[in-house]
Design a protein around this motif. Structure first.
Motif, PDB file in Angstrom:
ATOM      1  N   GLU A   1       8.974   6.489   2.245  1.00 12.00           N
ATOM      2  CA  GLU A   1       8.164   6.863   0.703  1.00 12.00           C
ATOM      3  C   GLU A   1       8.772   5.391  -0.006  1.00 12.00           C
ATOM      4  O   GLU A   1       7.489   4.756  -0.135  1.00 12.00           O
ATOM      5  CB  GLU A   1       8.383   8.290   0.381  1.00 12.00           C
ATOM      6  CG  GLU A   1       7.993   9.263   0.874  1.00 12.00           C
ATOM      7  CD  GLU A   1       6.289   9.045   0.764  1.00 12.00           C
ATOM      8  OE1 GLU A   1       5.779   8.734  -0.360  1.00 12.00           O
ATOM      9  OE2 GLU A   1       5.350   8.858   2.098  1.00 12.00           O
ATOM     10  N   THR A   2       9.722   4.957   0.484  1.00 12.28           N
ATOM     11  CA  THR A   2      10.359   3.947  -0.600  1.00 12.28           C
ATOM     12  C   THR A   2      10.116   3.041   0.426  1.00 12.28           C
ATOM     13  O   THR A   2       9.761   2.018  -0.830  1.00 12.28           O
ATOM     14  CB  THR A   2      12.309   3.962  -0.200  1.00 12.28           C
ATOM     15  OG1 THR A   2      12.636   5.325  -1.155  1.00 12.28           O
ATOM     16  CG2 THR A   2      12.555   3.035  -0.542  1.00 12.28           C
ATOM     17  N   MET A   3       9.089   2.611   1.471  1.00  6.80           N
ATOM     18  CA  MET A   3       9.324   1.469   1.650  1.00  6.80           C
ATOM     19  C   MET A   3       7.504   0.987   1.562  1.00  6.80           C
ATOM     20  O   MET A   3       6.697   2.224   2.030  1.00  6.80           O
ATOM     21  CB  MET A   3       9.538   1.976   3.427  1.00  6.80           C
ATOM     22  CG  MET A   3       9.077   0.360   4.323  1.00  6.80           C
ATOM     23  SD  MET A   3       8.786   0.391   6.110  1.00  6.80           S
ATOM     24  CE  MET A   3      11.102   0.920   6.178  1.00  6.80           C
ATOM     25  N   PRO A   4       7.509   0.186   1.052  1.00  6.08           N
ATOM     26  CA  PRO A   4       5.831  -0.333   1.042  1.00  6.08           C
ATOM     27  C   PRO A   4       5.218  -0.703   2.240  1.00  6.08           C
ATOM     28  O   PRO A   4       6.144  -0.595   3.335  1.00  6.08           O
ATOM     29  CB  PRO A   4       6.288  -1.786   0.526  1.00  6.08           C
ATOM     30  CG  PRO A   4       7.396  -2.278  -0.248  1.00  6.08           C
ATOM     31  CD  PRO A   4       8.050  -0.647   0.699  1.00  6.08           C
ATOM     32  N   LYS A   5       3.798   0.132   2.018  1.00  3.01           N
ATOM     33  CA  LYS A   5       3.133   0.112   3.375  1.00  3.01           C
ATOM     34  C   LYS A   5       1.575  -0.507   3.298  1.00  3.01           C
ATOM     35  O   LYS A   5       0.954  -1.094   2.483  1.00  3.01           O
ATOM     36  CB  LYS A   5       2.589   1.811   3.200  1.00  3.01           C
ATOM     37  CG  LYS A   5       3.225   2.864   2.967  1.00  3.01           C
ATOM     38  CD  LYS A   5       2.987   4.125   3.525  1.00  3.01           C
ATOM     39  CE  LYS A   5       3.768   5.366   3.530  1.00  3.01           C
ATOM     40  NZ  LYS A   5       4.606   5.236   2.242  1.00  3.01           N
ATOM     41  N   GLY A   6       1.455  -0.808   4.397  1.00  2.00           N
ATOM     42  CA  GLY A   6       0.440  -1.956   4.439  1.00  2.00           C
ATOM     43  C   GLY A   6      -0.840  -1.335   4.177  1.00  2.00           C
ATOM     44  O   GLY A   6      -1.030  -0.153   4.528  1.00  2.00           O
ATOM     45  N   PRO A   7      -2.317  -2.207   4.392  1.00  2.00           N
ATOM     46  CA  PRO A   7      -2.998  -1.244   3.775  1.00  2.00           C
ATOM     47  C   PRO A   7      -3.612  -1.046   4.944  1.00  2.00           C
ATOM     48  O   PRO A   7      -3.937  -0.221   5.233  1.00  2.00           O
ATOM     49  CB  PRO A   7      -4.352  -2.936   4.178  1.00  2.00           C
ATOM     50  CG  PRO A   7      -3.319  -4.213   3.690  1.00  2.00           C
ATOM     51  CD  PRO A   7      -2.044  -4.142   4.074  1.00  2.00           C
ATOM     52  N   VAL A   8      -3.115  -0.422   6.658  1.00  2.00           N
ATOM     53  CA  VAL A   8      -3.475  -0.158   7.283  1.00  2.00           C
ATOM     54  C   VAL A   8      -3.014   0.734   7.807  1.00  2.00           C
ATOM     55  O   VAL A   8      -3.566   1.612   7.910  1.00  2.00           O
ATOM     56  CB  VAL A   8      -3.351  -1.026   9.265  1.00  2.00           C
ATOM     57  CG1 VAL A   8      -3.973   0.362  10.057  1.00  2.00           C
ATOM     58  CG2 VAL A   8      -4.277  -2.186   9.470  1.00  2.00           C
ATOM     59  N   GLU A   9      -1.754   0.838   6.957  1.00  2.00           N
ATOM     60  CA  GLU A   9      -0.939   2.575   7.044  1.00  2.00           C
ATOM     61  C   GLU A   9      -1.478   3.088   5.595  1.00  2.00           C
ATOM     62  O   GLU A   9      -1.767   4.422   6.200  1.00  2.00           O
ATOM     63  CB  GLU A   9       0.512   1.849   6.603  1.00  2.00           C
ATOM     64  CG  GLU A   9       0.814   1.940   7.724  1.00  2.00           C
ATOM     65  CD  GLU A   9       2.757   1.607   7.384  1.00  2.00           C
ATOM     66  OE1 GLU A   9       3.480   2.420   7.329  1.00  2.00           O
ATOM     67  OE2 GLU A   9       3.436  -0.051   7.225  1.00  2.00           O
TER      68      GLU A   9
END
Length: 247
Positions: free
Chosen positions: A203-211
């Motif tokens: 949840e802390t880690m930014p997610k890319g568009p696909v995720e």
């Protein structure tokens, strides 16, 4: 015919192996389906840690099989994208790790690599990319991620270790044993704490568009599979007040 993906459970550790050494463990439609099923099996099992590897020491996976038909959708069988995997997953890599196979390792929590491991994302050279690899930029230094994505040239095991993509570097043939040694350290840890910490880190880690897109699709798929969705459709057709149960 041999199973395209094998699942072995021992000491509460699941070993999930892409089992096509004659094709450098290339990923075809059968592997896609089998990997997705393996993650579902792992989620439903008493196994506490999973090891993801490829048969033999020549290749973890050469990526998409050249003879495969259809468009590859790695988000459907990469751990933690479409299929949420709350328990720890360790990648054990030897030899080539190519294209979409790199995104499988990217989505694992830990990585053990043999000294002959080579990581490469050559999609810019072949004119196709699914986009999941974009999240690599928050997992290793940005410039290294961009080098992998934009140049399409391999980096070796030592450099992957130096930039933090690999946790342990071992002699060829020892990658699964070392991954199992790490897994055994976690097997007796508190499962709820392991899950909570993995969840918080994700949840802390930014997610890319696909995720992010996969997360939205996962929620809508859950809705469309619900009893309430069916009740809503039936009540509309029958012109009656719906009775929703939250299931």
């Amino acid at each position: 015919m041999d199973e395209p993906v094998t699942y072995e459970s021992r000491e509460r550790i699941a070993q999930i192996t892409i089992n096509r050494p004659h094709r450098m463990n290339a990923i075809d439609d059968h592997v896609e389906v089998a990997l997705a099923e393996a993650w579902r099996r792992f989620n439903a099992s008493d196994d506490r840690v999973a090891i993801l590897t490829g048969a033999g020491d020549t290749a973890f996976s050469a990526g998409r099989d050249r003879d495969a038909t259809g468009t590859p959708e790695y988000r459907k069988f990469a751990p933690g994208v479409d299929i949420v995997v709350e328990k720890p997953v360790i990648a054990a890599v030897a030899g080539w790790c190519v294209g979409g196979a790199l995104t499988l390792v990217q989505m694992c929590d830990l990585c053990v690599a043999a000294e002959n491991a080579k990581f490469v994302y050559p999609e810019v050279k072949v004119g196709f990319a699914g986009g999941l690899v974009g999240s690599l930029a928050v997992r290793i230094p940005h410039k290294i991620a961009m080098e992998l994505m934009l140049l399409g040239e391999p980096i070796g095991a030592q450099r992957a270790y130096d930039v933090g993509f690999v946790n342990r570097l071992v002699p060829v043939g020892q990658q699964v044993a070392e991954a199992r040694a790490l897994a055994l350290k976690m097997v007796n840890h508190a499962p709820l704490v392991l899950r909570m910490l993995k969840h918080f880190a994700n949840e802390t880690m930014p997610k890319g568009p696909v995720e992010l897109a996969s997360q939205a699709l996962r929620e809508t798929d859950r809705l469309f599979a619900s009893e309430d969705y069916r009740e809503g459709q039936e009540s509309f057709m029958q012109k009656r007040t719906p009775h929703f149960t939250g299931k």
